[in-house]
Design a protein around this motif. Structure first.
Motif, short mmCIF file in Angstrom:
data_model
loop_
_atom_site.label_atom_id
_atom_site.label_comp_id
_atom_site.label_asym_id
_atom_site.label_seq_id
_atom_site.Cartn_x
_atom_site.Cartn_y
_atom_site.Cartn_z
N LEU A 771 47.95 82.27 -1.42
CA LEU A 771 47.38 82.29 -0.08
C LEU A 771 47.66 81.00 0.67
O LEU A 771 47.91 81.02 1.88
CB LEU A 771 45.89 82.57 -0.15
CG LEU A 771 45.49 83.93 -0.77
CD1 LEU A 771 43.98 84.13 -0.67
CD2 LEU A 771 46.23 85.07 -0.08
N ASP A 772 47.57 79.86 -0.02
CA ASP A 772 47.82 78.59 0.67
C ASP A 772 49.26 78.51 1.18
O ASP A 772 49.51 78.05 2.30
CB ASP A 772 47.52 77.42 -0.26
CG ASP A 772 46.03 77.24 -0.51
OD1 ASP A 772 45.23 77.71 0.32
OD2 ASP A 772 45.67 76.64 -1.54
N TYR A 799 42.99 84.31 5.62
CA TYR A 799 41.68 83.66 5.74
C TYR A 799 40.56 84.59 5.25
O TYR A 799 39.62 84.16 4.58
CB TYR A 799 41.40 83.25 7.18
CG TYR A 799 42.10 81.98 7.63
CD1 TYR A 799 42.24 80.89 6.76
CD2 TYR A 799 42.59 81.85 8.93
CE1 TYR A 799 42.87 79.72 7.19
CE2 TYR A 799 43.21 80.68 9.36
CZ TYR A 799 43.35 79.63 8.48
OH TYR A 799 43.96 78.47 8.91
N ASP A 801 40.76 86.93 3.05
CA ASP A 801 40.80 86.98 1.59
C ASP A 801 40.19 85.72 0.96
O ASP A 801 39.71 85.76 -0.18
CB ASP A 801 42.23 87.15 1.11
CG ASP A 801 42.65 88.62 1.11
OD1 ASP A 801 41.95 89.43 1.73
OD2 ASP A 801 43.69 88.94 0.50
N GLN A 802 40.25 84.62 1.67
CA GLN A 802 39.64 83.39 1.18
C GLN A 802 38.15 83.31 1.52
O GLN A 802 37.49 82.34 1.19
CB GLN A 802 40.36 82.17 1.79
CG GLN A 802 41.77 81.94 1.26
CD GLN A 802 42.41 80.71 1.88
OE1 GLN A 802 42.13 80.35 3.03
NE2 GLN A 802 43.27 80.05 1.11
N LYS A 804 37.00 83.11 4.55
CA LYS A 804 36.83 82.33 5.78
C LYS A 804 36.82 83.29 6.96
O LYS A 804 37.78 83.37 7.75
CB LYS A 804 37.95 81.31 5.92
CG LYS A 804 38.01 80.30 4.76
CD LYS A 804 39.22 79.37 4.88
CE LYS A 804 39.29 78.39 3.73
NZ LYS A 804 40.49 77.52 3.79
#
Length: 941
Positions: A771-772, A799, A801-802, A804
């Motif tokens: 993801l990053d 985001y 998925d994270q 956020k």
């Protein structure tokens, strides 16, 4: 369960041929204005850039008790050259020059004009101090352009700048060489001072004030005189000698220091060394020499200086042509030219840059290729061209310059500027030469794969096409509309250097004789770009007695330099004079198209069709404009007509089928689009056609066929970034993520500013769970293109998925701002709101997604989940049913419907739904979801 649709960002890869209105900054071209005699107040603002430029280069010329002005035009080794009027000087008198810092230097007369009656002269003085020298403007200035006159009036001795405008350009020079009439007041003592344009460049030198006591000045150099009305108009104006005449003086003077002898030409003057010919030309054939160095600056001056040394004139029975010195072996020189320049019987001569004529000793050509090499022998050392053999990136364009000897400008070499594209893009730009169509010849079969916007004329064929470093990229050969009664429409064409290098051996040369470079030319900076425009793109308005052809040619010049509004006005003049002038209506339509005035453009193309029904380019352009208006069905009808006509004329056109494929693609008629692209490829295999057909296969889910087409596009052009992105998307959909990332890497290597490639690679990283890395790529895409909706949408998914969610919602907001019709963005924002427990907001977004796309199965599924969480079970089931109707393979919808039926106690329907979900999960390889569905079934059984 909620899915977040992610865009692979491939729709933007579709290539639309033609209709490419250039978005470069507009050139500075003065509008035509009414001539005026109004004097404008002196320019007293010392901070004004023109004032500062004039103050730095204007000197006082002191001759006994007389006072005049002058212009610092050159400096070499501490010797400064001053241009002034001859009438300021007194023969045999001592001269002094007062510089802008108040210093006074003894000066010597360097040269009085060798042109009979020219009121210009040069002084030189020596100084260890550093003084500015003038920037000299392009000679092609337009009536109406603002100008400033500078100098030192005798009465006050104080520096003065007056404002005004160029009011009259006399095509025939008056005695003393005066051609520029302007409204500024010029006071005695300002003679010899500069006339400047708004860029602070010198366009002429002052010399004749308005309303002189005697009218003798108003006689043309050929002895004729203006009529009474013309004379009165001339009397109201001040007059200057154009700077090119002054530069002619400077070219004769060269770099000679004060008090030194000799007349060698200065390096870079562009007129060749004089007096260096080994054999004098016969008296009946006077030497052909380049014109006096024009007031080019910067890039254009450098290119022109190179062009002057390598461009030759070729004379024969068919009239003049041009060529370029490309190789030397001992005393044998090889000149590349267009084959049609030397195709007729009889002898030919090569006239070298120093004016010497040499007989052509051998001519070599290639069949079906408008390219030839001629030889001549000389012990003299002539400059051999550097050839540039490189690819312009597919989606980019570059400045090029054409050098040659126009037949209508005897003994005058011309340099014109324009834009060129990649070989692939050039192959599909508008081109229509009636003589080629009638002869059933194909321009590509002549090797015309280099396309550029430069204005070219008869006699320039065979001349070099140069890049901004002065390297030869091709050989000019033809222009659109050559057979249309001297009407010049469209583009110019040449044979690229890549073709020439491949044929060099067969044309009698060894590769080691050629100077070939492969480093691509750099993109010009914005100041350099502006300077090119100011140097080369000024136009002359046709005279009052001009005919319709003159107005079309003038409009075409304006169109080529992106002055679309003025081009339309010129074409209007043409059709007023000849209402059935179909070429003018067609050209007018092109200009209106590029102004994005689409309905007006269609009307103009229809007028062309009315007056020439079988002129298929008008049908083609009408179709393109209809597609810009998203009237794709009508576009298909129009392009079918163009295809029928071109086929009847025996010249089936690949680009017409390609156009048709694009319109069908937009109608989602992919099978028909594929058939059209296949026809285009059969006529002419082209990477763009393979790309578009590959995208049609991609949209059908036929990934193997899509990849095969992307492979073909890459095989033809290994530097085709779009094809790598398309193939990367297909590999990504196949789960071949490492191969996808490799393709995206290659696209980014080719074009580091390719935002869509970063989006595609980010998606591949996302699928790998990185993801990053995905977010970093989306960030880069947004940095390159802050208005790229797909980058915000995909970053929002990452985001989310994270966890956020606020950041995700902010990105979805941006995607919606950029594209309010983006159903995916509404669906995804709705999912984020749902995860935050904001079910009403989520349902509102799902509603909007469904309104935009009533067949959006995922949005129905997600709205069903929201309704279920609100306890609205019947509404939830209705939405799951809709999702299943649209997509019978939607396992999630079956699963979710089974959950609701189970909650309602409807065991039979629940079991049926879970069983369908389980089977689909199994087929899709989703083991975890499959086991979950089986567990639900066991509970109910």
């Amino acid at each position: 369960m909620k899915f977040f649709p992610i865009l692979a960002s491939i729709a933007g890869l579709l290539i639309l041929p033609g209709g490419m209105g250039l978005s470069s900054p507009q050139p500075v071209v003065a509008q035509v204005t009414d001539r005026t005699t109004n004097k404008i107040a002196p320019l007293t603002n010392s901070n004004h850039p023109v004032y500062q430029a004039a103050r730095a280069i204007t000197v006082r010329v002191l001759v006994k008790d007389n006072r005049g002005s002058g212009v610092l035009i050159a400096q070499e080794n501490g010797v400064y050259t001053v241009l002034t009027n001859a009438h300021v000087l007194t023969a045999g008198a001592p001269y002094r020059v007062e510089t802008p810092d108040g210093e006074v230097y003894e000066a010597q007369e360097a040269l009085v004009s060798s042109v009979v009656g020219l009121d210009a002269a040069l002084l030189q003085f020596r100084s260890s101090k550093s003084y500015a020298v003038a920037r000299l403007a392009n000679t092609n200035i337009s009536v109406g352009q603002p100008v400033w006159a500078a100098g030192f009036p005798e009465e006050t001795g104080n520096f003065l700048v007056t404002q005004g405008q160029l009011s009259l350009f006399s095509a025939r020079a008056l005695i003393d060489g005066y051609q520029l009439g302007y409204s500024n007041e010029v006071i005695p003592g300002m003679s010899g001072g500069p006339l400047l344009n708004q860029q602070g460049e010198v366009v002429g030198i002052n010399g004749l004030s308005a309303y002189p006591i005697l009218d003798d000045a108003y006689t043309f150099m050929d002895g004729s005189q203006p009529n009474a009305a013309q004379r009165e108009e001339m009397r109201r104006l001040s007059w200057a000698i154009p700077v090119q005449l002054a530069l002619g003086l400077a070219g004769e003077q060269g770099s000679r220091g004060a008090g030194e002898q000799g007349s060698g030409g200065a390096e870079g003057q562009g007129s060749g060394g004089r007096g260096s010919a080994p054999v004098p030309a016969p008296e009946e054939n006077p030497p052909v020499v380049a014109p006096e160095q024009r007031a080019f600056t910067g890039v254009v001056a450098r290119v022109d200086a190179i062009a002057a040394k390598i461009t030759v004139r070729i004379e024969g029975a068919k009239g003049p042509g041009s060529g370029v010195i490309v190789a030397r072996d001992g005393n044998t020189y090889y000149v590349a030219t267009a084959a049609h320049v030397v195709s007729g019987p009889g002898s030919y001569q090569v006239v070298t840059p120093d004016g010497v004529r040499y007989p052509v000793t051998e001519v070599k050509t290639r069949e079906a290729m408008d390219l030839a090499v001629v030889q001549f022998t000389s012990p003299q050392a002539y400059t051999v061209a550097t050839l540039a053999n490189y690819r312009i990136p597919t989606e980019e364009r570059r400045w090029v310059f054409v050098s040659g000897w126009p037949a209508n400008q005897e003994n005058r070499r011309l340099l014109t500027g324009g834009i060129t594209w990649s070989k692939d893009m050039g192959a599909v730009l508008e081109r229509y030469d009636e003589s080629l169509a009638q002869s059933q010849a194909n321009p590509e079969n002549q090797g015309y794969e280099l396309v550029y916007t430069n204005i070219t004329y008869k006699g320039m064929s065979g001349g070099p096409v140069l890049d901004s470093q002065g390297r030869v990229t091709g050989f000019h050969a033809a222009a659109d509309g050559d057979a249309l009664a001297e009407v010049l429409l469209g583009y110019s064409f040449g044979v690229p250097v890549s073709t020439f290098v491949g044929l060099a051996k067969g044309l009698g040369m060894q590769e080691k004789w050629l100077q070939v470079e492969t480093t691509p030319v750099a993109v010009l900076s914005q100041p350099e770009d502006a300077e090119v425009r100011q140097n080369l793109f000024a136009t002359t308005v046709p005279s009052g007695d001009a005919d319709e052809g003159d107005w079309v040619n003038y409009g075409n010049q304006l169109w080529r330099i992106f002055e679309y509004e003025r081009a339309v006005q010129a074409f209007d003049q043409a059709v007023q004079r000849k209402p059935d002038f179909y070429q003018a209506w067609y050209a007018r339509g092109l200009a209106l198209r590029d102004l994005r005035k689409y309905p007006e453009a269609i009307a103009s193309f229809e007028q062309a069709i009315k007056h020439r029904a079988d002129f298929y380019p008008a049908w083609q352009q009408k179709a393109r404009v209809l597609s810009f208006l998203k009237k794709f069905s009508e576009a298909v009808t129009a392009i079918d007509r163009a295809i029928a006509i071109s086929t009847q004329q025996g010249s089936p056109n690949a680009v017409l089928y390609w156009d048709k494929g694009l319109y069908l693609w937009n109608l989602k008629r992919y099978e028909e689009a594929i058939a059209a692209y296949t026809q285009a490829i059969e006529i002419k295999p082209h990477p763009f056609a393979y790309l578009n057909r590959g995208l049609a296969y991609y949209n059908q889910g036929k990934l193997d066929q899509a990849i095969a087409d992307f492979n073909q596009a890459i095989k033809i052009n290994p530097e085709y970034a779009n094809a790598y992105v398309g193939r990367g998307a297909a590999y990504s959909d196949q789960g071949k993520l490492d191969q996808a990332i490799a393709d995206y890497n290659q696209a980014i290597k080719i074009n580091p500013e390719y935002a869509d490639a970063y989006v595609g690679r980010g998606l591949a990283y996302y699928k790998q769970g990185k993801l990053d890395s995905a977010i970093a790529d989306y960030n880069q895409a947004i940095k390159i293109n802050p208005e790229l909706a797909s980058a915000y949408l995909n970053r929002g998914v990452a985001y989310a998925d994270q966890g956020k969610l606020d950041s995700a919602i902010a990105d979805y907001n941006q995607a919606i701002r950029i594209n309010p019709e983006d159903a995916d963005a509404y669906n995804n924002r709705g999912a984020a709101y749902a995860d935050q427990g904001k079910l009403d907001s989520a349902i509102a977004d799902y509603n909007q997604a469904i309104k935009i796309n009533p067949e959006y199965a995922e949005a129905y599924n997600n709205r069903g989940v929201a309704y279920a969480n609100q306890g609205k079970l019947d509404s939830a089931i209705a939405d799951y049913n809709q999702a299943i109707r649209i997509n019978p393979e939607d396992a999630n919808a079956y699963y979710n419907r089974g959950v609701i039926y189970s909650q309602q106690g409807n065991k039979r329907q629940a079991l049926e739904s879970f069983r369908q979900a389980a089977e689909l999960y199994r087929q899709q390889g989703k083991q975890e979801d499959y086991q979950d569905a089986l567990a639900r079934i066991r509970e109910l059984e």
